[in-house]
Design a protein around this motif. Structure first.
Motif, PDB file in Angstrom:
ATOM      1  N   GLN A   1      17.887 -24.219  18.339  1.00 47.67           N
ATOM      2  CA  GLN A   1      19.220 -24.616  18.802  1.00 47.67           C
ATOM      3  C   GLN A   1      19.140 -25.310  20.160  1.00 47.67           C
ATOM      4  O   GLN A   1      19.775 -26.343  20.383  1.00 47.67           O
ATOM      5  CB  GLN A   1      20.138 -23.394  18.894  1.00 47.67           C
ATOM      6  CG  GLN A   1      20.642 -22.958  17.529  1.00 47.67           C
ATOM      7  CD  GLN A   1      21.341 -21.610  17.571  1.00 47.67           C
ATOM      8  OE1 GLN A   1      21.118 -20.819  18.484  1.00 47.67           O
ATOM      9  NE2 GLN A   1      22.163 -21.355  16.574  1.00 47.67           N
ATOM     10  N   ILE A   2      18.324 -24.747  21.026  1.00 46.29           N
ATOM     11  CA  ILE A   2      18.168 -25.365  22.354  1.00 46.29           C
ATOM     12  C   ILE A   2      17.599 -26.769  22.211  1.00 46.29           C
ATOM     13  O   ILE A   2      18.065 -27.719  22.835  1.00 46.29           O
ATOM     14  CB  ILE A   2      17.253 -24.497  23.249  1.00 46.29           C
ATOM     15  CG1 ILE A   2      17.984 -23.198  23.609  1.00 46.29           C
ATOM     16  CG2 ILE A   2      16.858 -25.250  24.517  1.00 46.29           C
ATOM     17  CD1 ILE A   2      17.108 -22.168  24.287  1.00 46.29           C
ATOM     18  N   ALA A   3      16.593 -26.904  21.329  1.00 50.44           N
ATOM     19  CA  ALA A   3      15.971 -28.222  21.136  1.00 50.44           C
ATOM     20  C   ALA A   3      16.999 -29.239  20.669  1.00 50.44           C
ATOM     21  O   ALA A   3      17.066 -30.366  21.170  1.00 50.44           O
ATOM     22  CB  ALA A   3      14.829 -28.111  20.132  1.00 50.44           C
ATOM     23  N   VAL A   4      17.821 -28.826  19.693  1.00 48.61           N
ATOM     24  CA  VAL A   4      18.839 -29.741  19.168  1.00 48.61           C
ATOM     25  C   VAL A   4      19.823 -30.125  20.261  1.00 48.61           C
ATOM     26  O   VAL A   4      20.143 -31.302  20.462  1.00 48.61           O
ATOM     27  CB  VAL A   4      19.576 -29.091  17.967  1.00 48.61           C
ATOM     28  CG1 VAL A   4      20.791 -29.923  17.586  1.00 48.61           C
ATOM     29  CG2 VAL A   4      18.644 -28.938  16.787  1.00 48.61           C
ATOM     30  N   LEU A   5      20.286 -29.115  20.984  1.00 50.56           N
ATOM     31  CA  LEU A   5      21.250 -29.387  22.062  1.00 50.56           C
ATOM     32  C   LEU A   5      20.659 -30.332  23.097  1.00 50.56           C
ATOM     33  O   LEU A   5      21.325 -31.238  23.590  1.00 50.56           O
ATOM     34  CB  LEU A   5      21.663 -28.076  22.731  1.00 50.56           C
ATOM     35  CG  LEU A   5      22.652 -27.232  21.931  1.00 50.56           C
ATOM     36  CD1 LEU A   5      22.923 -25.914  22.638  1.00 50.56           C
ATOM     37  CD2 LEU A   5      23.956 -28.003  21.720  1.00 50.56           C
ATOM     38  N   LEU A   6      19.378 -30.116  23.380  1.00 53.36           N
ATOM     39  CA  LEU A   6      18.700 -30.941  24.374  1.00 53.36           C
ATOM     40  C   LEU A   6      18.701 -32.408  23.944  1.00 53.36           C
ATOM     41  O   LEU A   6      19.014 -33.306  24.734  1.00 53.36           O
ATOM     42  CB  LEU A   6      17.259 -30.430  24.529  1.00 53.36           C
ATOM     43  CG  LEU A   6      16.598 -30.716  25.868  1.00 53.36           C
ATOM     44  CD1 LEU A   6      17.321 -29.972  26.968  1.00 53.36           C
ATOM     45  CD2 LEU A   6      15.130 -30.322  25.821  1.00 53.36           C
ATOM     46  N   ILE A   7      18.370 -32.631  22.660  1.00 57.62           N
ATOM     47  CA  ILE A   7      18.324 -34.009  22.155  1.00 57.62           C
ATOM     48  C   ILE A   7      19.697 -34.652  22.257  1.00 57.62           C
ATOM     49  O   ILE A   7      19.845 -35.778  22.749  1.00 57.62           O
ATOM     50  CB  ILE A   7      17.820 -34.032  20.695  1.00 57.62           C
ATOM     51  CG1 ILE A   7      16.333 -33.649  20.671  1.00 57.62           C
ATOM     52  CG2 ILE A   7      18.036 -35.398  20.070  1.00 57.62           C
ATOM     53  CD1 ILE A   7      15.793 -33.388  19.300  1.00 57.62           C
ATOM     54  N   ILE A   8      20.710 -33.895  21.792  1.00 60.57           N
ATOM     55  CA  ILE A   8      22.067 -34.441  21.858  1.00 60.57           C
ATOM     56  C   ILE A   8      22.471 -34.705  23.307  1.00 60.57           C
ATOM     57  O   ILE A   8      23.033 -35.744  23.629  1.00 60.57           O
ATOM     58  CB  ILE A   8      23.071 -33.473  21.184  1.00 60.57           C
ATOM     59  CG1 ILE A   8      22.744 -33.358  19.697  1.00 60.57           C
ATOM     60  CG2 ILE A   8      24.499 -33.953  21.364  1.00 60.57           C
ATOM     61  CD1 ILE A   8      23.554 -32.317  18.954  1.00 60.57           C
ATOM     62  N   ALA A   9      22.111 -33.767  24.174  1.00 54.20           N
ATOM     63  CA  ALA A   9      22.467 -33.920  25.581  1.00 54.20           C
ATOM     64  C   ALA A   9      21.826 -35.168  26.169  1.00 54.20           C
ATOM     65  O   ALA A   9      22.490 -35.967  26.838  1.00 54.20           O
ATOM     66  CB  ALA A   9      22.027 -32.676  26.364  1.00 54.20           C
ATOM     67  N   ILE A  10      20.535 -35.348  25.868  1.00 59.94           N
ATOM     68  CA  ILE A  10      19.832 -36.526  26.402  1.00 59.94           C
ATOM     69  C   ILE A  10      20.516 -37.801  25.939  1.00 59.94           C
ATOM     70  O   ILE A  10      20.796 -38.712  26.721  1.00 59.94           O
ATOM     71  CB  ILE A  10      18.344 -36.519  25.975  1.00 59.94           C
ATOM     72  CG1 ILE A  10      17.620 -35.366  26.676  1.00 59.94           C
ATOM     73  CG2 ILE A  10      17.673 -37.848  26.289  1.00 59.94           C
ATOM     74  CD1 ILE A  10      16.226 -35.112  26.164  1.00 59.94           C
ATOM     75  N   LEU A  11      20.839 -37.835  24.638  1.00 58.59           N
ATOM     76  CA  LEU A  11      21.490 -39.015  24.083  1.00 58.59           C
ATOM     77  C   LEU A  11      22.803 -39.292  24.814  1.00 58.59           C
ATOM     78  O   LEU A  11      23.070 -40.427  25.221  1.00 58.59           O
ATOM     79  CB  LEU A  11      21.739 -38.809  22.582  1.00 58.59           C
ATOM     80  CG  LEU A  11      22.436 -39.961  21.880  1.00 58.59           C
ATOM     81  CD1 LEU A  11      21.513 -41.160  21.788  1.00 58.59           C
ATOM     82  CD2 LEU A  11      22.900 -39.551  20.489  1.00 58.59           C
ATOM     83  N   PHE A  12      23.597 -38.209  24.995  1.00 55.87           N
ATOM     84  CA  PHE A  12      24.889 -38.414  25.625  1.00 55.87           C
ATOM     85  C   PHE A  12      24.761 -38.789  27.095  1.00 55.87           C
ATOM     86  O   PHE A  12      25.542 -39.576  27.617  1.00 55.87           O
ATOM     87  CB  PHE A  12      25.781 -37.175  25.446  1.00 55.87           C
ATOM     88  CG  PHE A  12      26.531 -37.219  24.156  1.00 55.87           C
ATOM     89  CD1 PHE A  12      27.752 -37.902  24.081  1.00 55.87           C
ATOM     90  CD2 PHE A  12      26.017 -36.641  23.009  1.00 55.87           C
ATOM     91  CE1 PHE A  12      28.435 -37.970  22.883  1.00 55.87           C
ATOM     92  CE2 PHE A  12      26.698 -36.711  21.810  1.00 55.87           C
ATOM     93  CZ  PHE A  12      27.911 -37.371  21.739  1.00 55.87           C
ATOM     94  N   ILE A  13      23.751 -38.227  27.748  1.00 49.92           N
ATOM     95  CA  ILE A  13      23.546 -38.596  29.165  1.00 49.92           C
ATOM     96  C   ILE A  13      23.203 -40.079  29.262  1.00 49.92           C
ATOM     97  O   ILE A  13      23.784 -40.824  30.057  1.00 49.92           O
ATOM     98  CB  ILE A  13      22.435 -37.727  29.803  1.00 49.92           C
ATOM     99  CG1 ILE A  13      22.961 -36.289  29.942  1.00 49.92           C
ATOM    100  CG2 ILE A  13      22.012 -38.285  31.157  1.00 49.92           C
ATOM    101  CD1 ILE A  13      21.884 -35.275  30.295  1.00 49.92           C
ATOM    102  N   ILE A  14      22.285 -40.518  28.401  1.00 49.12           N
ATOM    103  CA  ILE A  14      21.893 -41.939  28.436  1.00 49.12           C
ATOM    104  C   ILE A  14      23.106 -42.826  28.165  1.00 49.12           C
ATOM    105  O   ILE A  14      23.422 -43.741  28.938  1.00 49.12           O
ATOM    106  CB  ILE A  14      20.787 -42.228  27.394  1.00 49.12           C
ATOM    107  CG1 ILE A  14      19.501 -41.501  27.785  1.00 49.12           C
ATOM    108  CG2 ILE A  14      20.536 -43.730  27.275  1.00 49.12           C
ATOM    109  CD1 ILE A  14      18.380 -41.632  26.772  1.00 49.12           C
TER     110      ILE A  14
END
Lengths: 252, 314
Positions: free
Chosen positions: B32-45
């Motif tokens: 779950q953390i990994a998924v959230l991290l990916i989504i977070a990175i995408l949204f930050i970019i």
């Protein structure tokens, strides 16, 4: 059997090493309906596909023996398979109209033969659909997609499409097996009418259908032709025990 | 004695079970953390690009030339340059890729060694770093082909033997070829065998069957492949670095032997070679935003078409 259309001599077919048809010899009369019956996997469909060389498409298949159509061995090197298939039409088990309009489906064959004249094409489309007894149902929607038709209509359209190339022989591979009883009886009536002009060979799983529609019946079992004769004889007084067992429903 | 053993077993089993429970929860938590991290990175970019680029992003930015030593103005020539690049690239890559895909699915025998070699080459081509394509383009297209043309027809005068649209587009075409081949192959495979048999049984030749039945059914695949290739080609910079992209041009290219400006390259030079990197920051972000909108929307269209093909295949 005076007027013989197809003469088969010792025809064997191998899938790689496996022998799927064993020394089949038979005579198929012209302008009659010949039914090929037998349990699943007996080789009847494989045999049917030998008659228009559809098995050519499978790389591992090899064939020995002779398949003489009007005296010409269609497996001879000098014979053009494309001409064979124009002369010997095929209707498949699963109706397979092209994702094109009804008109374009029927016009497909004539078009690939180079016919461009609109008037002539119109005429062929109409005659073929009439012959397939589906003209009245479809004449007002020729430009609609063939995929919108019911299963039974699609199958009759496929028959019309086959007729449009004016073949001599029509091969039918369980043409009604996926259809409801009403559509099935329409196809059977059609077979009956078409035999005036065409030699028809029909593979069927359905005993009654073979009995109703055909003049001659050939019984296949395990890649062998067990028995062939007048349909009436095969169904009332078969010579071989295996045939009798099969048609009375004791196996298969 | 028996009681002792059963107690022991019980505690053994329950403690093991508890252990597994904890492990299981841990793994689930990590995923779950990994998924959230990916989504977070995408949204930050995306967030940073949109936030930083929004000020400069306007119709005027898209439709005007850069001014004041590229510290002001728009990106019109880079946009047009990118457009020309992907069009010429598609003209080269789409027919070539389609023909290859038709060969692989329709003509090659299942156990053909040649087809296996072609497939291996395509897979390899797909993983070659894009800068290698750039170097290949420089060596092969510009020096060998272009230089050869100049030597033979122009008496050594430099005309084709230098970076330009055609060589950059062809280099990019090589890079995007695998994308097209795979998409078209996928579409060709969804054409049912029954339709091919229907055509052949009517006395059509193999080529007629391909032309009239197989090919029309694969047009959506060709479209998907083209769009994906265009989107990839629009975003890549490395292949055109040495083969045709220009730092700045005062006019739009007039022929295939001209150099061109390019969106991705524009971002690169603005952020590394600009006279004032700080001042051009908004331009960089807005250019990136344009590039992003372009590739994302192209990919979206491709995804929609592809999902339609897949539905048909079922």
């Amino acid at each position: 059997m005076k007027d013989i259309k197809i003469q088969v001599n010792d025809l064997s077919l191998y899938y790689g090493e496996k022998k799927a048809l064993k020394e089949i010899s038979m005579q198929i009369p012209a302008n009659k309906v010949t039914a090929l019956i037998g349990p699943s996997g007996c080789g009847k469909s494989t045999f049917l596909r030998c008659i228009n060389r559809m098995n050519d498409l499978i790389p591992s298949v090899s064939i020995t023996g002779e398949m003489l159509v009007e005296g010409v061995d269609i497996y001879d090197k000098n014979v053009d398979v494309v001409n064979i298939r124009k002369k010997i039409g095929m209707v498949f088990q699963k109706s397979n109209p092209f994702p094109k309009s009804i008109y374009e489906n029927v016009a497909y064959g004539p078009r690939i033969n180079g016919l461009k004249d609109k008037g002539q094409l119109d005429e062929i489309v109409e005659t073929s659909l009439r012959q397939a007894a589906i003209w009245d149902e479809l004449k007002d929607r020729l430009d609609d997609s063939a995929l919108g038709l019911s299963g039974g209509q699609q199958q009759r359209l496929c028959i019309a499409r086959t007729l449009a190339v004016s073949p001599d022989i029509i091969l039918m591979d369980e043409p009604a097996s996926a259809l409801d009883p009403i559509s099935t009886s329409k196809i059977e009536e059609l077979v009956h009418e078409l035999k005036e002009q065409y030699t028809i060979i029909i593979v069927t799983h359905n005993m009654q259908q073979a009995a109703r529609t055909s003049d001659h019946t050939a019984f296949f079992y395990m890649g062998e032709l067990i028995e062939m004769g007048k349909t009436n004889d095969i169904f009332t007084k078969p010579e071989k025990k295996q045939t009798e067992d099969y048609i009375t429903g004791r196996f298969g | 004695m028996n009681k002792v053993i059963s107690d022991l077993e019980n505690s053994f089993f329950t403690s093991k079970k508890r252990n597994e429970d904890i492990k299981g929860k841990l793994v689930i938590g990590l995923t779950q953390i990994a998924v959230l991290l990916i989504i977070a990175i995408l949204f930050i970019i995306l967030g940073i690009i949109i936030y930083q680029g929004r000020e400069k992003f306007s119709w005027e930015f898209i439709s005007s030339f850069p001014t004041d030593g590229m510290t002001k103005g728009g990106i019109f020539p880079a946009l047009i340059g990118t457009f020309i690049l992907v069009v010429v690239m598609s003209i080269a890559a789409v027919p070539f890729g389609t023909i290859t895909a038709i060969y692989l699915t329709e003509y090659a025998r299942e156990n053909s060694k040649f087809a296996a070699a072609v497939r291996f080459s395509i897979r390899t081509l797909a993983v070659v770093p894009s800068i290698i394509f750039g170097l290949f383009g420089l060596g092969f297209f510009i020096q060998f082909v272009g230089g050869g043309i100049d030597k033979t027809f122009n008496g050594g005068e430099l005309h084709w033997g230098q970076p330009n649209i055609i060589w950059a587009s062809l280099t990019m075409a090589l890079l995007t070829l695998p994308v097209i081949i795979v998409s078209v192959e996928e579409a060709l495979k969804t054409i049912p065998r029954e339709l091919r048999e229907a055509s052949l049984a009517l006395g059509a030749t193999k080529w007629q069957t391909i032309r009239k039945v197989v090919f029309p059914g694969s047009i959506s695949g060709i479209m998907t492949g083209t769009i994906l290739a265009v989107s990839r080609g629009a975003g890549e910079v490395a292949p055109i670095l040495f083969t045709g992209a220009a730092y700045y041009l005062a006019t739009l290219p007039k022929s295939l032997s001209d150099q061109f400006m390019n969106l991705g390259y524009h971002v690169y030079i603005m952020s590394t070679q600009s006279s004032d990197v700080e001042k051009t920051m908004p331009i960089q972000f807005a250019t990136t935003l344009v590039l992003l909108i372009l590739t994302l929307s192209l990919n979206l269209v491709a995804v929609v078409i592809r999902s339609r093909i897949r539905r048909r295949a079922k």
